[in-house]
Enzyme design. Sequence first.
Site, PDB file in Angstrom:
ATOM      1  N   ASP A 421       0.880  -1.166   0.000  1.00 56.03           N
ATOM      2  CA  ASP A 421       0.000   0.000   0.000  1.00 56.03           C
ATOM      3  C   ASP A 421       0.924   1.223   0.000  1.00 56.03           C
ATOM      4  O   ASP A 421       2.114   1.112   0.319  1.00 56.03           O
ATOM      5  CB  ASP A 421      -0.886  -0.028   1.251  1.00 56.03           C
ATOM      6  CG  ASP A 421      -1.706   1.231   1.401  1.00 56.03           C
ATOM      7  OD1 ASP A 421      -2.310   1.642   0.398  1.00 56.03           O
ATOM      8  OD2 ASP A 421      -1.736   1.806   2.503  1.00 56.03           O
ATOM      9  N   THR A 423       0.075   4.994   1.206  1.00 56.77           N
ATOM     10  CA  THR A 423       0.012   5.920   2.334  1.00 56.77           C
ATOM     11  C   THR A 423       0.182   5.185   3.661  1.00 56.77           C
ATOM     12  O   THR A 423      -0.579   4.269   3.975  1.00 56.77           O
ATOM     13  CB  THR A 423      -1.326   6.677   2.336  1.00 56.77           C
ATOM     14  OG1 THR A 423      -1.494   7.305   1.080  1.00 56.77           O
ATOM     15  CG2 THR A 423      -1.354   7.712   3.445  1.00 56.77           C
ATOM     16  N   ASP A 625      -1.528  -1.099   6.327  1.00 53.88           N
ATOM     17  CA  ASP A 625      -1.573  -0.519   7.671  1.00 53.88           C
ATOM     18  C   ASP A 625      -2.356  -1.368   8.657  1.00 53.88           C
ATOM     19  O   ASP A 625      -2.483  -1.012   9.820  1.00 53.88           O
ATOM     20  CB  ASP A 625      -2.140   0.901   7.639  1.00 53.88           C
ATOM     21  CG  ASP A 625      -3.563   0.946   7.106  1.00 53.88           C
ATOM     22  OD1 ASP A 625      -4.219  -0.112   7.027  1.00 53.88           O
ATOM     23  OD2 ASP A 625      -4.030   2.045   6.767  1.00 53.88           O
TER      24      ASP A 625
END
Length: 734
Positions: A421, A423, A625
């Site tokens: 990913d 961000t 995340d």
Amino acid sequence: MQKNQNLLSCQIIHRLRGRIRIKSKALKFISQSLKVEIEKQLLQVKYIKTAEITLITGTILIYFEDISLSDQNLISLLQNTLNAHIIEICSNEKKFSNSKYVIERKLQEESPREIIQKIVATGSLLAYNIFKSKNSIALTGLRKFFNYNTLSTIGLAMPVIKNGFMSLVKNKRPNADTLSSTAIISSILLGKEGTALTIMMLEEIAELLTVYTMKKTRGAIKDMLSVGENFVWKEISEDNVIRVPIEEIQKNDIIVVQTGEKISVDGKILKGEALIDQSSITGEYMPVKKAIGENVFAGTIIKNGNISILAEKVGDDRTVSRIIKLVEDANSNKADIQNYADTFSAQLIPLNFILAGIVYTATKNIPKAMSMLVIDYSCGIRLSTAVAFSAAINTAAKNGVLVKGSNFIEELAKAETVIFDKTGTITEGKPKVQSIEVFSDISENEMIALAAAAEEQSSHPLAIAIMNEIKDRGLEIPKHGKLKTIVSRGVETKVGKGKTASLIRVGSKKFMLENDINLNLSYDTERGVISRGEIGIYVSKDSELIGIIGVSDPPRENIKKAINRLRNHGVDDIVLLTGDLRQQAETIASRMSLDRYESELLPEDKAKNILKFQSTGSNVIMIGDGVNDAPALSYANVGVALGSTRTDIAMEAADITITQDDPLLVPGVIGLSKKTVKTIKENFAMVIGLNTFALVLGATGILPPIYASVLHNSTTIFVVGNSLKLLKYDLNSK
């Protein structure tokens, strides 16, 4: 939960006009009640006439009306229906898998201290036997069995004897303890308690090394998963607050948490309000304001304020106990190689009894036959995997990496595709000012100070980037009037007083155009900002454009080095999947030398991309995340949460959680996994080679039972010792 893509895979057995029979592994693991429920759900589809599941064969026969339906349409319908019940199906499959393995004693239930006590007792009794054999007359009749020495030996061996017997009764098959107990009982019947005690003591030494490794692993995980303070302030009454250990807090207790403290329970705010850092849950780095009636979570930190919390989840209801149990649950999360080792070793156990029978039939020599029982592959092969994986999980935990099960270590070792990913994973998730362009006769500092005046009260990440730049430069924000926010456009305020006051606008290009701001001067700068993957923030004063501020989310420190190390570990396909705009994704992919990228994706789009990679046979690791990328993390062969995600939500989403903001731990844990699999293969070779050699010597009578036991158990100790080298593995090594 185990990955479901293989469980839900479907195969068409036959197809006729308006009729199809599909086979799926999942259909073998549904209960009768679930069978009825799935059939009922399928019948609600307008084009399906009948649906009948056969549990024994794991197939379903569907009659349908719409003959234009493709095979994939029907397979997708079945998979979607089964996916709604995947938890129950996985649970049933685990129960079935568990029944294939023999019952072994759970070593983690014993402490090293208890095993040391057993070793001391066994060693003392063995020393007594050696002394007695030189200074006593052999006992006869019942006295041969009913004496202190023999009864003590049987007492010490009882856990092994009991487990070996229970395996025969419950599992209808022998286990490693069945072999050991047979050899021990045979030795006692022959009056050779010393042989029995030697067998027991060597096995206990091997067990001690194994349990020591498991205990260190549990301790490392507990330390890593600590989600709160050791002591908290408990409210007894309105005017009485006492400091107590967190273990004493019960559900519905009220605790008081102040600025700078970590919240230790999940609960609801009863009094006060606070600014709380919830990055461990949401991934957002900006603190969130929480007031009375709102929920707070263990592991979050109060940045400012004081609150009283009604505890709703405490102690074992939080993360630690559940995750430790998950890590230790060998049957739920075994690696394929560990399942193979268990199955292989279980199949070899009856071979020892067969060899013992053959040797006795050929030689009529009980000691030679006993050697066949003393030497077995089972114990060494099982410990070859169990201790190696436990040591690897321990090493990972000490470095801030939580691995939920040994299966994920093996999957990491087979990694071919790694998906990132953007961000908060490749980037820091904290936008920063990267470039500033001024179009007026004012200075750079004056322009950004005017922008800060408009953004001062905004909580938007781009506003925070500007405010951080002001702090870094030590600038003073000009006095200004009330702020006006235009949603999805920008903000404006007046700086100065009276007729000399200026209207400052800060926001998007569209915001400027809507207010008739001339952007002719900004075209070249705009192209530069876009080419660098930055977000352009336009700043105007009255009707004049005075500057553009380029903001971007910078890459994490060491992320490029981590990607290079991944390639050194054999990962040949590194992909970026992000919800960001194409230009930003392209810039990051180019800077990081990634193989390809996909942009502007929703969470479900990321999951679909992972399934697409897997359909080509790739073993996929997803790094995100742990919360926002939950679907993708769940569908990948291994989902890795990178960052300070220590909460229940993150633990559920990811198979591996890296609690530090260090991307080098990603290749580090992959290197550890490859070293672990290599160690297990070395152990296999050692166990099979030495034990085969010992069996040959024992069958020919060259090796007496007591020395056969020494050689066999020494092999077990060797493989445990070889596995313990993983405790010293350096995750930061290249």
